[in-house]
Write a protein that holds these residues in place. Structure first.
Motif, PDB file in Angstrom:
ATOM      1  N   GLN A   1       0.785  -1.257  -0.029  1.00  0.00           N
ATOM      2  CA  GLN A   1       0.016  -0.124  -0.023  1.00  0.00           C
ATOM      3  C   GLN A   1       1.016   1.215  -0.017  1.00  0.00           C
ATOM      4  O   GLN A   1       2.222   1.267   0.340  1.00  0.00           O
ATOM      5  N   ARG A   2       0.431   2.326  -0.357  1.00  0.00           N
ATOM      6  CA  ARG A   2       1.054   3.785  -0.450  1.00  0.00           C
ATOM      7  C   ARG A   2      -0.037   4.944   0.017  1.00  0.00           C
ATOM      8  O   ARG A   2      -1.014   4.901  -0.523  1.00  0.00           O
ATOM      9  N   ILE A   3       0.651   5.589   0.875  1.00  0.00           N
ATOM     10  CA  ILE A   3      -0.103   6.837   1.204  1.00  0.00           C
ATOM     11  C   ILE A   3       0.008   7.944   0.120  1.00  0.00           C
ATOM     12  O   ILE A   3       1.198   8.181  -0.281  1.00  0.00           O
ATOM     13  N   VAL A   4      -0.955   8.502  -0.549  1.00  0.00           N
ATOM     14  CA  VAL A   4      -0.929   9.399  -1.571  1.00  0.00           C
ATOM     15  C   VAL A   4      -1.437  10.723  -1.308  1.00  0.00           C
ATOM     16  O   VAL A   4      -1.422  11.615  -2.273  1.00  0.00           O
ATOM     17  N   GLY A   5      -2.092  10.710  -0.395  1.00  0.00           N
ATOM     18  CA  GLY A   5      -2.372  12.099  -0.043  1.00  0.00           C
ATOM     19  C   GLY A   5      -3.113  12.227   1.416  1.00  0.00           C
ATOM     20  O   GLY A   5      -3.323  11.277   2.053  1.00  0.00           O
ATOM     21  N   SER A   6      -3.155  13.328   1.992  1.00  0.00           N
ATOM     22  CA  SER A   6      -3.692  13.767   3.069  1.00  0.00           C
ATOM     23  C   SER A   6      -4.225  15.085   3.160  1.00  0.00           C
ATOM     24  O   SER A   6      -3.818  16.126   2.565  1.00  0.00           O
ATOM     25  N   THR A   7      -5.029  15.325   4.336  1.00  0.00           N
ATOM     26  CA  THR A   7      -5.437  16.834   4.562  1.00  0.00           C
ATOM     27  C   THR A   7      -4.427  18.057   4.663  1.00  0.00           C
ATOM     28  O   THR A   7      -4.411  18.908   4.148  1.00  0.00           O
ATOM     29  N   LEU A   8      -3.092  17.345   5.122  1.00  0.00           N
ATOM     30  CA  LEU A   8      -2.245  18.393   5.402  1.00  0.00           C
ATOM     31  C   LEU A   8      -0.751  17.621   5.181  1.00  0.00           C
ATOM     32  O   LEU A   8      -0.958  16.407   5.266  1.00  0.00           O
ATOM     33  N   PRO A   9       0.136  18.323   4.547  1.00  0.00           N
ATOM     34  CA  PRO A   9       1.350  17.550   4.206  1.00  0.00           C
ATOM     35  C   PRO A   9       2.021  16.979   5.434  1.00  0.00           C
ATOM     36  O   PRO A   9       1.803  17.641   6.421  1.00  0.00           O
ATOM     37  N   PRO A  10       2.859  15.692   5.168  1.00  0.00           N
ATOM     38  CA  PRO A  10       3.186  15.030   6.431  1.00  0.00           C
ATOM     39  C   PRO A  10       4.464  15.883   6.899  1.00  0.00           C
ATOM     40  O   PRO A  10       5.198  16.633   5.828  1.00  0.00           O
ATOM     41  N   SER A  11       4.760  15.830   8.170  1.00  0.00           N
ATOM     42  CA  SER A  11       5.971  16.667   8.615  1.00  0.00           C
ATOM     43  C   SER A  11       7.263  15.663   8.453  1.00  0.00           C
ATOM     44  O   SER A  11       8.291  15.964   8.244  1.00  0.00           O
ATOM     45  N   ASP A  12       6.893  14.264   8.356  1.00  0.00           N
ATOM     46  CA  ASP A  12       8.164  13.388   8.192  1.00  0.00           C
ATOM     47  C   ASP A  12       7.440  12.089   7.517  1.00  0.00           C
ATOM     48  O   ASP A  12       6.109  11.700   7.709  1.00  0.00           O
ATOM     49  N   ARG A  13       8.164  11.501   6.666  1.00  0.00           N
ATOM     50  CA  ARG A  13       7.487  10.279   5.868  1.00  0.00           C
ATOM     51  C   ARG A  13       8.726   9.162   5.906  1.00  0.00           C
ATOM     52  O   ARG A  13       9.909   9.597   5.731  1.00  0.00           O
ATOM     53  N   GLN A  14       8.407   8.068   6.125  1.00  0.00           N
ATOM     54  CA  GLN A  14       9.471   7.012   6.088  1.00  0.00           C
ATOM     55  C   GLN A  14       9.002   5.750   5.338  1.00  0.00           C
ATOM     56  O   GLN A  14       7.623   5.700   5.068  1.00  0.00           O
ATOM     57  N   ASP A  15       9.676   4.779   5.452  1.00  0.00           N
ATOM     58  CA  ASP A  15       9.476   3.405   4.730  1.00  0.00           C
ATOM     59  C   ASP A  15       8.778   3.495   3.379  1.00  0.00           C
ATOM     60  O   ASP A  15       7.791   3.048   3.154  1.00  0.00           O
ATOM     61  N   PHE A  16       9.298   4.371   2.566  1.00  0.00           N
ATOM     62  CA  PHE A  16       9.047   4.554   0.929  1.00  0.00           C
ATOM     63  C   PHE A  16       7.451   4.909   0.824  1.00  0.00           C
ATOM     64  O   PHE A  16       6.945   4.355   0.022  1.00  0.00           O
ATOM     65  N   GLY A  17       7.203   5.740   1.666  1.00  0.00           N
ATOM     66  CA  GLY A  17       5.596   6.426   1.574  1.00  0.00           C
ATOM     67  C   GLY A  17       4.804   5.623   2.375  1.00  0.00           C
ATOM     68  O   GLY A  17       3.392   5.894   2.144  1.00  0.00           O
ATOM     69  N   ARG A  18       5.063   4.592   3.076  1.00  0.00           N
ATOM     70  CA  ARG A  18       4.038   3.722   3.910  1.00  0.00           C
ATOM     71  C   ARG A  18       3.844   4.246   5.458  1.00  0.00           C
ATOM     72  O   ARG A  18       2.973   3.830   5.930  1.00  0.00           O
ATOM     73  N   SER A  19       4.572   5.261   5.938  1.00  0.00           N
ATOM     74  CA  SER A  19       4.449   5.833   7.309  1.00  0.00           C
ATOM     75  C   SER A  19       4.865   7.292   7.094  1.00  0.00           C
ATOM     76  O   SER A  19       5.674   7.880   6.765  1.00  0.00           O
ATOM     77  N   PHE A  20       3.356   7.881   7.341  1.00  0.00           N
ATOM     78  CA  PHE A  20       3.535   9.462   7.633  1.00  0.00           C
ATOM     79  C   PHE A  20       3.412   9.669   8.988  1.00  0.00           C
ATOM     80  O   PHE A  20       2.513   9.301   9.834  1.00  0.00           O
ATOM     81  N   ALA A  21       4.151  10.946   9.395  1.00  0.00           N
ATOM     82  CA  ALA A  21       3.919  11.683  10.718  1.00  0.00           C
ATOM     83  C   ALA A  21       3.661  12.819  10.568  1.00  0.00           C
ATOM     84  O   ALA A  21       3.994  13.514   9.867  1.00  0.00           O
ATOM     85  N   PHE A  22       2.508  13.377  11.401  1.00  0.00           N
ATOM     86  CA  PHE A  22       2.015  14.808  11.168  1.00  0.00           C
ATOM     87  C   PHE A  22       2.261  15.150  12.595  1.00  0.00           C
ATOM     88  O   PHE A  22       1.416  14.713  13.580  1.00  0.00           O
ATOM     89  N   ARG A  23       3.149  16.090  12.790  1.00  0.00           N
ATOM     90  CA  ARG A  23       3.364  16.791  14.312  1.00  0.00           C
ATOM     91  C   ARG A  23       2.345  17.176  14.707  1.00  0.00           C
ATOM     92  O   ARG A  23       2.158  17.359  16.224  1.00  0.00           O
ATOM     93  N   ASN A  24       1.217  17.801  13.985  1.00  0.00           N
ATOM     94  CA  ASN A  24       0.235  18.599  14.632  1.00  0.00           C
ATOM     95  C   ASN A  24      -0.810  18.590  13.632  1.00  0.00           C
ATOM     96  O   ASN A  24      -0.728  19.140  12.249  1.00  0.00           O
ATOM     97  N   VAL A  25      -2.076  17.932  13.619  1.00  0.00           N
ATOM     98  CA  VAL A  25      -2.931  17.996  12.587  1.00  0.00           C
ATOM     99  C   VAL A  25      -4.167  18.998  13.151  1.00  0.00           C
ATOM    100  O   VAL A  25      -5.146  19.085  12.381  1.00  0.00           O
ATOM    101  N   THR A  26      -3.998  19.841  14.138  1.00  0.00           N
ATOM    102  CA  THR A  26      -4.644  20.787  14.370  1.00  0.00           C
ATOM    103  C   THR A  26      -3.872  22.226  14.683  1.00  0.00           C
ATOM    104  O   THR A  26      -3.824  22.695  15.897  1.00  0.00           O
ATOM    105  N   PRO A  27      -3.129  22.737  13.584  1.00  0.00           N
ATOM    106  CA  PRO A  27      -2.189  23.381  13.851  1.00  0.00           C
ATOM    107  C   PRO A  27      -2.633  24.999  13.704  1.00  0.00           C
ATOM    108  O   PRO A  27      -1.984  25.777  14.473  1.00  0.00           O
ATOM    109  N   GLY A  28      -3.521  25.382  12.928  1.00  0.00           N
ATOM    110  CA  GLY A  28      -3.832  26.900  12.830  1.00  0.00           C
ATOM    111  C   GLY A  28      -2.779  27.333  12.227  1.00  0.00           C
ATOM    112  O   GLY A  28      -1.860  26.729  11.817  1.00  0.00           O
ATOM    113  N   VAL A  29      -3.110  28.761  11.601  1.00  0.00           N
ATOM    114  CA  VAL A  29      -2.186  29.111  10.631  1.00  0.00           C
ATOM    115  C   VAL A  29      -0.957  29.472  11.403  1.00  0.00           C
ATOM    116  O   VAL A  29       0.291  29.294  10.680  1.00  0.00           O
ATOM    117  N   LEU A  30      -0.831  30.019  12.523  1.00  0.00           N
ATOM    118  CA  LEU A  30       0.421  30.354  13.476  1.00  0.00           C
ATOM    119  C   LEU A  30       1.145  29.115  13.639  1.00  0.00           C
ATOM    120  O   LEU A  30       2.550  28.961  13.632  1.00  0.00           O
TER     121      LEU A  30
END
Length: 506
Positions: free
Chosen positions: A243-272
């Protein structure tokens, strides 16, 4: 052989015009090249300070933090999590949705992604207790909501529970040191007891430390705990092999394992929290939990105060000394100029390290005032003002003397007003020197709160640089460069010749 055609005035004028345009083109090209060399590092640092990963290689100009569509989604996520599209965060009782597109080709596993919240404890220059993590409170739910070809869209729902049944006004507070009762300090400084009216709240009371930001409900039963406020909601999404992650609401902060693991440091960031996250961290991660005061803000104020004092002292003492050495006659004038001005400039300031440090320590001035006293009179400033006053016409002083003006009146009312360009140049150089001064503040200043910005940023390098977290260091460096740039841009137009000549003609 025919004779060359005579050069008419029109031909010569066109040739001169082309030559002027060619010179202007060369001049502008030279200025553009020099601007690239001088401004290039600053612009690179500015853009990198906005990225989640400033160490990315090769560096690109595709920065999601500057993309309007992504910024709009960061705003929407912040509104969902906290009702504040600027600051973001996850507040008690809020529900946030986050979508992920997963490509599952035929023959690959068709299982939904594994979604978890992971802990994020910020590093700080001050000792802070462990803050509550969204992972320990919020619940997750993952559902498939759409399918197009071999790509499926999953909606992740994050729910932050309420820990109270009471209804009433919601207020923000900070927990104080633990006592027999749980207490919190409101924004107006009032400390109030906090009741725990549900079993869920009572289970959590020993997990919340002093300095934790919480929401309270003010009602008939007093203040009850709604729950902790989370600045970040870190989310991890993993898919299986094939499988492969091809999109998300926000771009990932970090991606590992050839696109199979996405880390989002904050999915409720606000603009600032999304575009200016590193700048916000510079202020928040240096905040003292007891007083709420940011060390970074104190460093900025200390640098401004030190630079202002240095400029004020230089304008007063350097102009007086420079005028005396340039226009007044007294025994030993040349010797003073050679020893106290020229020779002092040739001696590195590090030579005086031990003597000056011991003297300031005996005087009890190992602080900002001692730092100012150490650089009270700049020999380079005296030299600059002496050279400027020597170039002014003597007719000005003679006219003042005819009108009965004494030396001080002549200096303050006739000569000093004509020294505007030199004073501006002196002020800019002194401000820049004080703002960027590092050696003596490092030696003299002892307390974190009394540091100047340069010394404080060196602590950033030691604390964050070892972890490869250069975004915050770049943000601090960009903020430290802005005052000098603004000062030069505003006052550079005053680098013109004095009007003393016209004053004489008048």
């Amino acid at each position: 052989m025919t004779a060359p055609a005579p050069i008419t005035p029109a031909v010569r004028e066109r040739w001169l015009a082309r030559r002027r345009w060619a010179r202007a083109a060369w001049l502008y090209a030279f200025m553009l090249v020099m601007s690239f060399f001088f401004l290039g590092p600053f612009v690179t640092g500015l853009l990198s300070s906005l990225k989640d990963n400033p160490n990315e290689y090769p560096p690109t100009l595709n920065i999601p933090q500057l993309t309007p569509a992504v910024i709009g989604r960061a705003w929407a996520q912040g509104v969902q999590g906290s009702g504040d599209g600027w600051q973001g965060g996850l507040h008690p009782g809020r529900t946030v949705t986050f979508e992920v597109q997963v490509q599952s080709p035929p023959g690959a596993p068709q299982a939904p992604p594994a979604v978890t919240l992971f802990p994020y404890q910020p590093v700080s220059l001050v000792a802070v207790a462990r803050q509550a993590q969204a992972r320990d409170y919020a619940t997750l739910d993952t559902r498939e909501v759409a399918r197009r070809g071999d790509t499926r869209t999953y909606r992740v729902t994050v729910r932050s529970p309420l820990l109270t049944r009471q209804t009433g006004e919601t207020v923000r507070a900070t927990l104080t040191e633990p006592d027999t009762d749980l207490r919190a300090r409101l924004r107006n400084g009032q400390t109030v007891p906090v009741r725990l009216d549900t079993p869920q709240a009572q289970e959590r009371q020993y997990e919340l430390n002093a300095g934790q930001t919480v929401e309270l409900t003010r009602g008939p039963a007093g203040y009850t705990l709604r729950g902790p406020v989370f600045e970040r909601t870190p989310l991890q999404v993993d898919v299986q092999r094939g499988q492969r992650i091809v999109g998300s609401t926000l771009p990932p902060s970090d991606r590992q394992d050839f696109g199979r693991s996405f880390a989002f440091r904050n999915v409720t960031p606000g603009v600032l929290g999304y575009t200016f996250n590193n700048y916000r961290r510079a202020f928040r991660e240096t905040a003292d939990p007891a007083s709420g005061r940011s060390l970074f803000f104190s460093w900025v104020l200390n640098s401004f105060l030190y630079a202002f004092l240095r400029v004020a002292a230089a304008v007063v003492f350097c102009s007086l000394a420079g005028y005396a050495l340039a226009r007044m006659t007294f025994p030993g004038r040349n010797l003073i100029f050679l020893v106290a001005v020229l020779f002092v400039q040739m001696v590195p300031s590090q030579v005086n390290l031990v003597s000056n440090y011991v003297l300031l320590k005996d005087l009890g001035l190992l602080n900002l005032w001692g730092l100012w006293l150490n650089g009270l009179v700049a020999a380079g400033g005296v030299f600059l003002m002496k050279q400027f006053f020597e170039g002014m016409p003597r007719e000005l002083e003679e006219s003042a003397a005819i009108d009965g003006a004494g030396p001080l009146t002549t200096f303050f009312r006739v000569m000093l007003p004509q020294a505007g360009p030199a004073l501006i140049a002196l002020s800019i150089t002194q401000f820049q020197g004080a703002w960027n001064d590092f050696f003596w503040p490092l030696v003299i200043l002892r307390d974190n709160a009394s540091f100047t910005l340069t010394v404080g940023l060196s602590n950033f390098r030691e604390l964050y640089g070892g972890q490869g977290d250069y975004g915050l260091i770049l943000a601090g460096a960009v903020l430290s460069a802005i005052p000098v740039i603004v000062l030069f841009v505003v006052f550079q137009r005053y680098f013109v010749d004095t009007g003393a000549d016209s004053a004489v003609k008048g």
